[in-house]
Scaffold this motif. Structure first.
Motif, PDB file in Angstrom:
ATOM      1  N   LYS A 103       0.831  -1.202   0.000  1.00 14.37           N
ATOM      2  CA  LYS A 103       0.000   0.000   0.000  1.00 14.37           C
ATOM      3  C   LYS A 103       0.869   1.257   0.000  1.00 14.37           C
ATOM      4  O   LYS A 103       0.499   2.263  -0.615  1.00 14.37           O
ATOM      5  CB  LYS A 103      -0.938  -0.012   1.199  1.00 14.37           C
ATOM      6  CG  LYS A 103      -1.930  -1.176   1.125  1.00 14.37           C
ATOM      7  CD  LYS A 103      -3.095  -1.036   2.058  1.00 14.37           C
ATOM      8  CE  LYS A 103      -3.876  -2.330   2.187  1.00 14.37           C
ATOM      9  NZ  LYS A 103      -4.680  -2.681   1.026  1.00 14.37           N
ATOM     10  N   VAL A 153      -7.287  -3.946   6.845  1.00 11.02           N
ATOM     11  CA  VAL A 153      -7.758  -2.555   6.857  1.00 11.02           C
ATOM     12  C   VAL A 153      -8.731  -2.354   8.014  1.00 11.02           C
ATOM     13  O   VAL A 153      -9.717  -3.073   8.132  1.00 11.02           O
ATOM     14  CB  VAL A 153      -8.468  -2.211   5.527  1.00 11.02           C
ATOM     15  CG1 VAL A 153      -9.087  -0.817   5.583  1.00 11.02           C
ATOM     16  CG2 VAL A 153      -7.498  -2.314   4.365  1.00 11.02           C
ATOM     17  N   ILE A 155     -11.136   0.461   9.773  1.00  4.54           N
ATOM     18  CA  ILE A 155     -11.728   1.800   9.750  1.00  4.54           C
ATOM     19  C   ILE A 155     -11.984   2.162  11.214  1.00  4.54           C
ATOM     20  O   ILE A 155     -12.898   1.607  11.830  1.00  4.54           O
ATOM     21  CB  ILE A 155     -13.077   1.807   8.981  1.00  4.54           C
ATOM     22  CG1 ILE A 155     -12.966   1.052   7.655  1.00  4.54           C
ATOM     23  CG2 ILE A 155     -13.634   3.224   8.849  1.00  4.54           C
ATOM     24  CD1 ILE A 155     -12.581   1.824   6.466  1.00  4.54           C
ATOM     25  N   GLU A 185      -6.521   9.224   5.684  1.00  8.00           N
ATOM     26  CA  GLU A 185      -7.747  10.009   5.839  1.00  8.00           C
ATOM     27  C   GLU A 185      -8.944   9.103   5.493  1.00  8.00           C
ATOM     28  O   GLU A 185      -8.872   8.331   4.536  1.00  8.00           O
ATOM     29  CB  GLU A 185      -7.647  11.164   4.836  1.00  8.00           C
ATOM     30  CG  GLU A 185      -8.908  11.867   4.518  1.00  8.00           C
ATOM     31  CD  GLU A 185      -8.823  12.603   3.164  1.00  8.00           C
ATOM     32  OE1 GLU A 185      -7.767  12.598   2.484  1.00  8.00           O
ATOM     33  OE2 GLU A 185      -9.853  13.184   2.800  1.00  8.00           O
ATOM     34  N   MET A 187     -12.219   8.546   3.698  1.00 10.39           N
ATOM     35  CA  MET A 187     -12.899   9.194   2.575  1.00 10.39           C
ATOM     36  C   MET A 187     -14.378   8.833   2.606  1.00 10.39           C
ATOM     37  O   MET A 187     -14.740   7.669   2.755  1.00 10.39           O
ATOM     38  CB  MET A 187     -12.315   8.723   1.236  1.00 10.39           C
ATOM     39  CG  MET A 187     -10.884   9.143   1.030  1.00 10.39           C
ATOM     40  SD  MET A 187     -10.315   8.771  -0.653  1.00 10.39           S
ATOM     41  CE  MET A 187     -10.057   7.011  -0.569  1.00 10.39           C
ATOM     42  N   MET A 272     -13.492   5.773  -4.649  1.00 11.06           N
ATOM     43  CA  MET A 272     -14.499   6.410  -3.788  1.00 11.06           C
ATOM     44  C   MET A 272     -14.992   7.625  -4.562  1.00 11.06           C
ATOM     45  O   MET A 272     -14.176   8.459  -4.979  1.00 11.06           O
ATOM     46  CB  MET A 272     -13.863   6.825  -2.460  1.00 11.06           C
ATOM     47  CG  MET A 272     -14.862   7.253  -1.427  1.00 11.06           C
ATOM     48  SD  MET A 272     -15.914   5.888  -0.865  1.00 11.06           S
ATOM     49  CE  MET A 272     -14.868   5.124   0.376  1.00 11.06           C
TER      50      MET A 272
HETATM   51  P1  AMP Z   1      -8.735  -1.950   0.863  1.00  8.99           P
HETATM   52  O1  AMP Z   1      -8.225  -3.297   1.294  1.00  8.99           O
HETATM   53  O2  AMP Z   1      -7.709  -0.881   0.777  1.00  8.99           O
HETATM   54  O3  AMP Z   1      -9.668  -2.062  -0.311  1.00  8.99           O
HETATM   55  O4  AMP Z   1      -9.777  -1.513   1.985  1.00  8.99           O
HETATM   56  C1  AMP Z   1     -10.913  -2.291   2.247  1.00  8.99           C
HETATM   57  C2  AMP Z   1     -12.108  -1.394   2.340  1.00  8.99           C
HETATM   58  O5  AMP Z   1     -11.936  -0.435   3.367  1.00  8.99           O
HETATM   59  C3  AMP Z   1     -12.372  -0.571   1.098  1.00  8.99           C
HETATM   60  O6  AMP Z   1     -13.060  -1.291   0.132  1.00  8.99           O
HETATM   61  C4  AMP Z   1     -13.174   0.569   1.661  1.00  8.99           C
HETATM   62  O7  AMP Z   1     -14.510   0.186   1.859  1.00  8.99           O
HETATM   63  C5  AMP Z   1     -12.544   0.785   2.999  1.00  8.99           C
HETATM   64  N1  AMP Z   1     -11.517   1.833   2.933  1.00  8.99           N
HETATM   65  C6  AMP Z   1     -10.205   1.670   2.689  1.00  8.99           C
HETATM   66  N2  AMP Z   1      -9.555   2.836   2.702  1.00  8.99           N
HETATM   67  C7  AMP Z   1     -10.475   3.785   2.973  1.00  8.99           C
HETATM   68  C8  AMP Z   1     -10.423   5.206   3.131  1.00  8.99           C
HETATM   69  N3  AMP Z   1      -9.277   5.882   3.058  1.00  8.99           N
HETATM   70  N4  AMP Z   1     -11.581   5.845   3.389  1.00  8.99           N
HETATM   71  C9  AMP Z   1     -12.740   5.164   3.504  1.00  8.99           C
HETATM   72  N5  AMP Z   1     -12.852   3.837   3.381  1.00  8.99           N
HETATM   73  C10 AMP Z   1     -11.737   3.145   3.119  1.00  8.99           C
END
Ligand code: AMP
Ligand code: GLY
Length: 420
Positions: A103, A153, A155, A185, A187, A272
């Motif tokens: 990431k 991840v 939140i 941040e 989003m 997003m």
């Molecule tokens: P990822 O593995 O990065 O896809 O994160 C899993 C899920 O977490 C995403 O599909 C989003 O629903 C949520 N997510 C990840 N990063 C963010 C962010 N910066 N703001 C809001 N939701 C996020």
């Protein structure tokens, strides 16, 4: 053409189904495959993360084109080994696969490419990460840097939750994936997935989708690998897609090429979208699962021509034949998933689903035992349909779900709710 697909989930069943419809395909082997794939192609057992083993297998089977389904073999560099052996491969190099495998790498590429994404900090020590959270406040998103099977991840709604997530990650809860942490941040907006084929230079959009990550109806309960998906995603309008291409995808491809790691394969951008403006949440270097199932349902046989054009660097001349259709897939999972669940229960009634270009049950975690199809995983079936409208696709998919006799399984009853 003799083709090998690596992987054995619903995604690979959908890829195999599309490839088999193309007259160009003379022979198809899927490794490891599953019980559904075995009904349409040859399955082989093979360690798909071992590049040398895959190269040897291709030589023995006269394979000419390899399509890599999951991220693990890509991140392990299997694509590179195959290319060194002068095989045609669909899927990025190990270096380019960092777009999913790290990431912090992706955030750095976004910075260099000036691509809109969440503001972030990158940390190798808990103390500095905690100070960053204290300064930024909550909600805030804490991410393990490496591959964590979609679980890395958090939140965090409060600063205390963010502290706990940081402690867990540096404490080893995600193994090596959590040795580095990205804090972002939070989003707001609506999430959608954008799928683009890339040949190192050219980006060719092949569809949009939305999935349903939570296990329960109304988006409740724990996160899963995905409980259903549909395509297209209305929020990803043509105007939003153009912006995503101009501001995010193409600058990323240019930056990757400039660094000597041109990106070839499918780029899955999680976006997003707020007020018509897309921002990047994450990249994946493979098709989504179950998003691939709805994309393949809509693309059909041309998917093979498009993947081959990407692998051969010919996307500038390729075109997608769009039908104004919709597709929807409902995941049937073993009761208990995403927690612990039983394996081995018998699934009946599949033959009554009537498989054609409007109806298809793709298998994920299935096996064959004593002449029966049995559940061998958490997500087990992807009941998929196509229609002139999303409602028609949903009615067809749930019609099939109701014909499947599997008391040990369950599904969400509201796939597509956001658009229906
Ligand atoms: P990822 O593995 O990065 O896809 O994160 C899993 C899920 O977490 C995403 O599909 C989003 O629903 C949520 N997510 C990840 N990063 C963010 C962010 N910066 N703001 C809001 N939701 C996020
Ligand atoms: N369905 C989400 C993914 O494949 O990452």
């Amino acid at each position: 053409m003799n083709i090998l697909i690596l992987g054995g989930g619903g995604r690979e069943h959908a890829l195999a189904w599309a490839v088999m419809q193309n007259p160009k395909c003379d022979k198809l082997i899927v490794a490891p495959g599953n019980a559904g794939i075995a009904q349409i192609a040859e399955c082989a057992s093979l360690n798909i993360e071992d590049g040398a083993a895959v190269v040897n297998f291709c030589e023995a089977e006269s394979i000419e084109f390899v399509i890599i389904g999951p991220e693990a073999p890509l991140a392990a560099g299997v694509g590179d080994r195959l290319r060194e052996a002068v095989l045609l491969v669909f899927g990025p190099s190990k270096a380019a696969a960092q777009l999913e495998a790290s990431k912090s790498f992706t955030k750095e590429i976004c910075d260099a490419a000036n691509a809109p994404t969440a503001a972030y900090g990158h940390f190798t020590e808990a103390e500095k990460a905690i100070s960053y959270v204290n300064e930024k406040g909550a909600p805030i998103v804490v991410k393990a840097d490496g591959l964590a099977a979609g679980k890395g991840v958090i939140i965090a709604e409060t600063v205390a939750e963010a502290h706990a997530a940081i402690d867990d990650m540096f404490g080893g809860a995600f193994g090596g994936a959590g040795a580095e942490v990205v804090i972002e941040e939070f989003m707001e907006g609506e999430e959608a997935s954008f799928f683009v084929l890339c040949d190192g230079e050219t980006a060719l959009p092949i569809g949009t989708a939305q999935d349903h990550k939570r296990v329960g109806d109304g988006d409740t309960g724990p996160n899963t690998g995905g409980m259903g998906a549909y395509s297209p995603a209305p929020v990803l309008t043509d105007a939003v897609a153009e912006k995503a291409l101009d501001d995010i995808i193409r600058p990323t491809l240019r930056e990757m090429a400039a660094r000597g790691m041109p990106y070839q394969g499918v780029l899955y951008a999680g976006l997003m979208i707020k007020d018509g403006e897309p921002r990047l949440v994450e990249y994946n270097v493979r098709f989504g699962d179950p998003e691939c199932q709805v994309l393949m349902m809509r693309l059909g046989a041309q998917a093979l021509d498009l993947m081959q054009a990407a692998a051969e660097g010919r996307l500038a001349d390729a075109r997608v034949n769009w039908a104004g259709d919709h597709a929807l897939t409902v995941v049937m999972a073993a009761k208990g998933y995403p927690g612990s669940y039983e394996k081995g229960s018998v699934i009946k009634g599949l033959e009554s689903c009537g498989e054609d270009s409007f109806h298809m049950v793709f298998h994920a975690g299935t096996g064959e035992s004593g002449g029966h199809i049995v559940a061998t995983g958490g997500r087990v079936l992807n009941v998929t349909a196509r229609g002139g409208s999303l409602k028609e696709a949903a009615d067809r998919a749930y019609g099939m779900v109701d014909r499947i006799d599997w008391p040990e399984g369950f599904c969400r009853r509201d796939i597509g709710w956001r658009s229906l």
